[in-house]
Design a protein around this motif. Structure first.
Motif, mmCIF file in Angstrom:
data_model
loop_
_atom_site.group_PDB
_atom_site.id
_atom_site.type_symbol
_atom_site.label_atom_id
_atom_site.label_comp_id
_atom_site.label_asym_id
_atom_site.label_seq_id
_atom_site.Cartn_x
_atom_site.Cartn_y
_atom_site.Cartn_z
ATOM 1 N N THR A 104 -60.657 -47.663 82.213
ATOM 2 C CA THR A 104 -61.785 -46.904 81.681
ATOM 3 C C THR A 104 -62.514 -47.691 80.599
ATOM 4 O OG1 THR A 104 -60.618 -44.849 82.140
ATOM 5 C CG2 THR A 104 -62.449 -44.727 80.595
ATOM 6 N N ARG A 105 -61.754 -48.406 79.793
ATOM 7 C CA ARG A 105 -62.357 -49.205 78.724
ATOM 8 C C ARG A 105 -63.240 -50.317 79.302
ATOM 9 N NH1 ARG A 105 -58.539 -50.969 73.891
ATOM 10 N NH2 ARG A 105 -59.569 -49.421 72.635
ATOM 11 N N GLN A 106 -62.778 -50.963 80.379
ATOM 12 C CA GLN A 106 -63.561 -52.013 81.017
ATOM 13 C C GLN A 106 -64.822 -51.446 81.654
ATOM 14 O OE1 GLN A 106 -60.747 -53.732 83.721
ATOM 15 N NE2 GLN A 106 -60.243 -55.392 82.313
ATOM 16 N N LEU A 107 -64.699 -50.274 82.260
ATOM 17 C CA LEU A 107 -65.853 -49.637 82.883
ATOM 18 C C LEU A 107 -66.891 -49.252 81.838
ATOM 19 C CD1 LEU A 107 -66.989 -48.728 85.578
ATOM 20 C CD2 LEU A 107 -65.860 -46.539 85.242
ATOM 21 N N THR A 108 -66.441 -48.730 80.718
ATOM 22 C CA THR A 108 -67.352 -48.371 79.633
ATOM 23 C C THR A 108 -68.039 -49.617 79.061
ATOM 24 O OG1 THR A 108 -65.934 -46.503 79.064
ATOM 25 C CG2 THR A 108 -67.504 -47.212 77.390
ATOM 26 N N ALA A 109 -67.274 -50.675 78.866
ATOM 27 C CA ALA A 109 -67.845 -51.922 78.343
ATOM 28 C C ALA A 109 -68.859 -52.501 79.323
ATOM 29 C CB ALA A 109 -66.729 -52.926 78.067
ATOM 30 N N SER A 110 -68.550 -52.456 80.605
ATOM 31 C CA SER A 110 -69.485 -52.967 81.615
ATOM 32 C C SER A 110 -70.760 -52.139 81.662
ATOM 33 C CB SER A 110 -68.825 -52.956 82.991
ATOM 34 O OG SER A 110 -67.724 -53.813 83.014
ATOM 35 N N ALA A 111 -70.618 -50.827 81.603
ATOM 36 C CA ALA A 111 -71.792 -49.951 81.624
ATOM 37 C C ALA A 111 -72.671 -50.189 80.401
ATOM 38 C CB ALA A 111 -71.356 -48.493 81.696
ATOM 39 N N GLU A 112 -72.043 -50.368 79.246
ATOM 40 C CA GLU A 112 -72.809 -50.638 78.027
ATOM 41 C C GLU A 112 -73.550 -51.971 78.134
ATOM 42 O OE1 GLU A 112 -72.190 -51.297 73.239
ATOM 43 O OE2 GLU A 112 -70.449 -50.939 74.506
ATOM 44 N N ARG B 279 -73.640 -56.010 71.985
ATOM 45 C CA ARG B 279 -72.314 -55.407 72.191
ATOM 46 C C ARG B 279 -71.334 -55.906 71.140
ATOM 47 N NH1 ARG B 279 -68.325 -52.947 73.920
ATOM 48 N NH2 ARG B 279 -66.600 -53.700 75.152
ATOM 49 N N ARG C 102 -69.516 -53.543 68.317
ATOM 50 C CA ARG C 102 -68.048 -53.494 68.197
ATOM 51 C C ARG C 102 -67.615 -53.888 66.790
ATOM 52 N NH1 ARG C 102 -64.634 -56.262 72.591
ATOM 53 N NH2 ARG C 102 -63.129 -55.554 71.084
#
Length: 58
Positions: free
Chosen positions: A2-10, A49, A53
């Motif tokens: 989920t963290r990777q998906l959120t980072a990719s979407a951002e 990004r 962060r």
């Protein structure tokens, strides 16, 4: 995952917005300017990004 998906979407969101801004501000657009805009948008998206962060960790 989920963290990777959120980072990719951002990252994709930042990239799309910044590339669109580049294209709108440039004026008449040819293929080379599309490529430059996409590259500049990606670099700026990575910086945005990273800055978000860094600010969020404080």
């Amino acid at each position: 995952m989920t963290r990777q998906l959120t980072a990719s979407a951002e990252l994709i969101g930042w990239w799309a917005a910044l590339t669109l801004l580049w294209i709108v501000l440039i004026g008449p657009v040819d293929p080379l300017e599309w490529c430059l805009g996409a590259a500049a948008g990606l670099i700026a998206a990575l910086a945005a990004r990273g800055a978000r962060r860094a600010a969020g960790d404080r």
